[in-house]
Design a protein around this motif. Structure first.
Motif, PDB file in Angstrom:
ATOM      1  N   LEU A   1      32.152  70.275  58.379  1.00  0.00           N
ATOM      2  CA  LEU A   1      30.698  70.478  58.345  1.00  0.00           C
ATOM      3  C   LEU A   1      30.083  70.263  59.726  1.00  0.00           C
ATOM      4  CD1 LEU A   1      29.664  68.733  54.987  1.00  0.00           C
ATOM      5  CD2 LEU A   1      30.032  71.166  55.413  1.00  0.00           C
ATOM      6  N   LEU A   2      30.571  69.238  60.434  1.00  0.00           N
ATOM      7  CA  LEU A   2      30.044  68.959  61.769  1.00  0.00           C
ATOM      8  C   LEU A   2      30.372  70.082  62.747  1.00  0.00           C
ATOM      9  CD1 LEU A   2      30.849  65.136  62.066  1.00  0.00           C
ATOM     10  CD2 LEU A   2      28.604  66.191  61.745  1.00  0.00           C
ATOM     11  N   VAL A   3      31.597  70.632  62.634  1.00  0.00           N
ATOM     12  CA  VAL A   3      31.986  71.745  63.497  1.00  0.00           C
ATOM     13  C   VAL A   3      31.096  72.955  63.243  1.00  0.00           C
ATOM     14  CG1 VAL A   3      33.804  73.462  63.949  1.00  0.00           C
ATOM     15  CG2 VAL A   3      34.389  71.038  63.804  1.00  0.00           C
ATOM     16  N   LEU A   4      30.957  73.325  61.971  1.00  0.00           N
ATOM     17  CA  LEU A   4      30.162  74.515  61.637  1.00  0.00           C
ATOM     18  C   LEU A   4      28.692  74.310  61.981  1.00  0.00           C
ATOM     19  CD1 LEU A   4      31.831  75.428  58.215  1.00  0.00           C
ATOM     20  CD2 LEU A   4      32.101  76.614  60.394  1.00  0.00           C
ATOM     21  N   ALA A   5      28.197  73.071  61.834  1.00  0.00           N
ATOM     22  CA  ALA A   5      26.795  72.799  62.176  1.00  0.00           C
ATOM     23  C   ALA A   5      26.540  73.012  63.666  1.00  0.00           C
ATOM     24  CB  ALA A   5      26.431  71.373  61.774  1.00  0.00           C
ATOM     25  N   ARG A   6      27.551  72.701  64.493  1.00  0.00           N
ATOM     26  CA  ARG A   6      27.404  72.911  65.941  1.00  0.00           C
ATOM     27  C   ARG A   6      27.189  74.384  66.281  1.00  0.00           C
ATOM     28  NH1 ARG A   6      29.088  69.102  69.850  1.00  0.00           N
ATOM     29  NH2 ARG A   6      28.647  67.017  69.013  1.00  0.00           N
ATOM     30  N   PHE A   7      27.675  75.264  65.406  1.00  0.00           N
ATOM     31  CA  PHE A   7      27.550  76.707  65.659  1.00  0.00           C
ATOM     32  C   PHE A   7      26.563  77.355  64.687  1.00  0.00           C
ATOM     33  CE2 PHE A   7      31.568  75.444  67.497  1.00  0.00           C
ATOM     34  CZ  PHE A   7      31.544  76.082  68.726  1.00  0.00           C
ATOM     35  N   HIS A   8      25.653  76.496  64.160  1.00  0.00           N
ATOM     36  CA  HIS A   8      24.574  76.964  63.289  1.00  0.00           C
ATOM     37  C   HIS A   8      25.118  77.736  62.080  1.00  0.00           C
ATOM     38  CE1 HIS A   8      21.941  75.707  66.537  1.00  0.00           C
ATOM     39  NE2 HIS A   8      22.616  76.472  67.371  1.00  0.00           N
TER      40      HIS A   8
ATOM     41  N   LEU B   1      43.125  74.964  54.814  1.00  0.00           N
ATOM     42  CA  LEU B   1      41.994  75.804  55.230  1.00  0.00           C
ATOM     43  C   LEU B   1      41.046  75.003  56.130  1.00  0.00           C
ATOM     44  CD1 LEU B   1      41.102  77.828  52.004  1.00  0.00           C
ATOM     45  CD2 LEU B   1      42.057  78.722  54.136  1.00  0.00           C
ATOM     46  N   MET B   2      40.879  73.732  55.808  1.00  0.00           N
ATOM     47  CA  MET B   2      40.008  72.896  56.642  1.00  0.00           C
ATOM     48  C   MET B   2      40.642  72.615  57.999  1.00  0.00           C
ATOM     49  SD  MET B   2      38.026  70.276  54.045  1.00  0.00           S
ATOM     50  CE  MET B   2      39.477  69.435  53.397  1.00  0.00           C
ATOM     51  N   THR B   3      41.985  72.460  58.047  1.00  0.00           N
ATOM     52  CA  THR B   3      42.621  72.261  59.352  1.00  0.00           C
ATOM     53  C   THR B   3      42.457  73.490  60.238  1.00  0.00           C
ATOM     54  OG1 THR B   3      44.805  72.996  58.539  1.00  0.00           O
ATOM     55  CG2 THR B   3      44.338  70.630  58.465  1.00  0.00           C
ATOM     56  N   LEU B   4      42.320  74.666  59.613  1.00  0.00           N
ATOM     57  CA  LEU B   4      42.047  75.875  60.395  1.00  0.00           C
ATOM     58  C   LEU B   4      40.707  75.733  61.119  1.00  0.00           C
ATOM     59  CD1 LEU B   4      42.632  78.806  61.221  1.00  0.00           C
ATOM     60  CD2 LEU B   4      41.629  79.547  59.052  1.00  0.00           C
ATOM     61  N   VAL B   5      39.698  75.249  60.402  1.00  0.00           N
ATOM     62  CA  VAL B   5      38.388  75.028  61.024  1.00  0.00           C
ATOM     63  C   VAL B   5      38.489  73.965  62.113  1.00  0.00           C
ATOM     64  CG1 VAL B   5      36.003  74.297  60.606  1.00  0.00           C
ATOM     65  CG2 VAL B   5      37.195  75.696  58.902  1.00  0.00           C
ATOM     66  N   LEU B   6      39.266  72.899  61.842  1.00  0.00           N
ATOM     67  CA  LEU B   6      39.411  71.828  62.832  1.00  0.00           C
ATOM     68  C   LEU B   6      40.125  72.327  64.085  1.00  0.00           C
ATOM     69  CD1 LEU B   6      40.360  68.654  60.739  1.00  0.00           C
ATOM     70  CD2 LEU B   6      38.119  69.604  61.280  1.00  0.00           C
ATOM     71  N   GLY B   7      41.185  73.133  63.895  1.00  0.00           N
ATOM     72  CA  GLY B   7      41.910  73.657  65.046  1.00  0.00           C
ATOM     73  C   GLY B   7      41.026  74.530  65.920  1.00  0.00           C
TER      74      GLY B   7
END
Length: 327
Positions: A194-201, A280-286
């Motif tokens: 969520l924090l990653v995606l929030a950084r990119f709106h 799937l979440m590790t994909l977002v983290l990577g």
């Protein structure tokens, strides 16, 4: 040594020792010690199986592989997840039907020769040795990050803790430690996503564009060939991941911790959903690690990529988030 890191780590260690003390008083028979007398329900067992698998090595390794190699790194997650379909359809119920403790017992029931039992025993010890090495390396890395201890001392600390709670607590302790770890790790990983995606709106296209700009592979980051340069390498990797994971002793023994074959099937289905969601979440983290930390910094900090997840956690949430995930 950071006080926040110490508090989180101490809380986890105290919790493990409390569970171990409770389990040690409960373990009165071999069945209770090795397989909880089959008293776990399908949900508990599914969480425990997932916890066995989304371990430190998996969390660090998959995230780091995706961050450093893009598409080829994600193939590891695909192979691991596919192995659970193999477990579900061909292995779980036949193993449980025999009602034994170990994989060696299963094979000995079909091939009772002493030489077969010896080969299986040696094979199991070899698998456990090779599996424990990366687990202790990853866990030792976390202890080093949290407490600032020398790396050999960090490995010794985590190794002793694991040995104590397995020896005294048996399968009850290992099950509940894994169940709690699964809930905490899934929660923490979801928070990071969520924090990653929030950084990119909340715009995945913006995240992909930033990754392409930061990665040395440019557009090739999302294509094969960064790590595996020949189709035979890809085939070899998938065969290893699928068949290797389906035969891991510490996964197979969990089929005896539930009451019947229906619960076994349900356990594997639950574990598969959890593990699939996790990868799937590790994909977002990577991708987030490349975009927010930077590919060059990741490669410099650790050429194997094991620091990608901790560095991302620190970038997004400081000491608190990193300490929570590490502990």
């Amino acid at each position: 040594m950071n006080l926040t890191h110490l508090i989180f780590l101490a809380a986890i260690m105290v919790g493990i020792l409390i569970i171990t003390h409770w389990a040690a008083k409960t373990n009165t028979t071999p069945q209770q010690f090795y397989i909880v007398s089959g008293n776990l329900n399908a949900t508990q067992n599914g969480l425990a199986i997932a916890g066995d698998f989304i371990s430190a090595a998996s969390f660090l390794g998959i995230t780091g592989s995706i961050a450093l190699y893009g598409f080829d790194g994600f193939l590891y997650a695909v192979g691991f997840l596919t192995s659970y379909l193999l477990l579900l359809f061909f292995i779980a119920e036949p193993v449980r039907r025999l009602g034994t403790y170990t994989v060696g017992d299963v094979i000995a029931a079909r091939f009772p020769q002493r030489s077969i039992r010896l080969i299986v025993s040696l094979n199991t010890l070899l698998i456990c040795l090779l599996y424990m090495v990366p687990q202790l390396m990853a866990a030792g890395l976390f202890i080093q990050l949290l407490l600032g201890l020398d790396y050999p001392v960090s490995v010794l600390v985590i190794g002793l803790l694991i040995t104590i709670y397995v020896m005294f607590g048996g399968m009850i302790t290992t099950s509940w430690v894994q169940i709690i770890k699964t809930v905490l790790l899934m929660t923490g990983t979801f928070l990071l996503c969520l924090l990653v995606l929030a950084r990119f709106h909340w715009d995945p296209a913006a995240l992909f564009a930033r990754v392409t700009a930061e990665s040395p592979y440019a557009e090739g980051f999302f294509r094969s060939g960064n790590l595996l340069r020949h189709p035979l390498e890809t085939l070899s990797l998938h065969l290893t991941l699928i068949f290797g994971t389906a035969g891991l002793p510490h996964i197979l023994i969990r089929f005896y911790t539930v009451r019947d074959q229906i619960a076994v099937r349900q356990s594997v289905v639950i574990a598969s959903w959890i593990i699939g969601t996790f990868y799937l979440m590790t994909l977002v983290l990577g991708l987030g690690a490349v975009a927010l930390v930077g590919w060059e910094r990741l490669a410099t900090a650790d050429p194997e990529g094991n620091l990608a997840a901790p560095l991302l956690a620190y970038t997004l949430g400081g000491d608190f988030v990193m300490a929570f995930l590490s502990a």
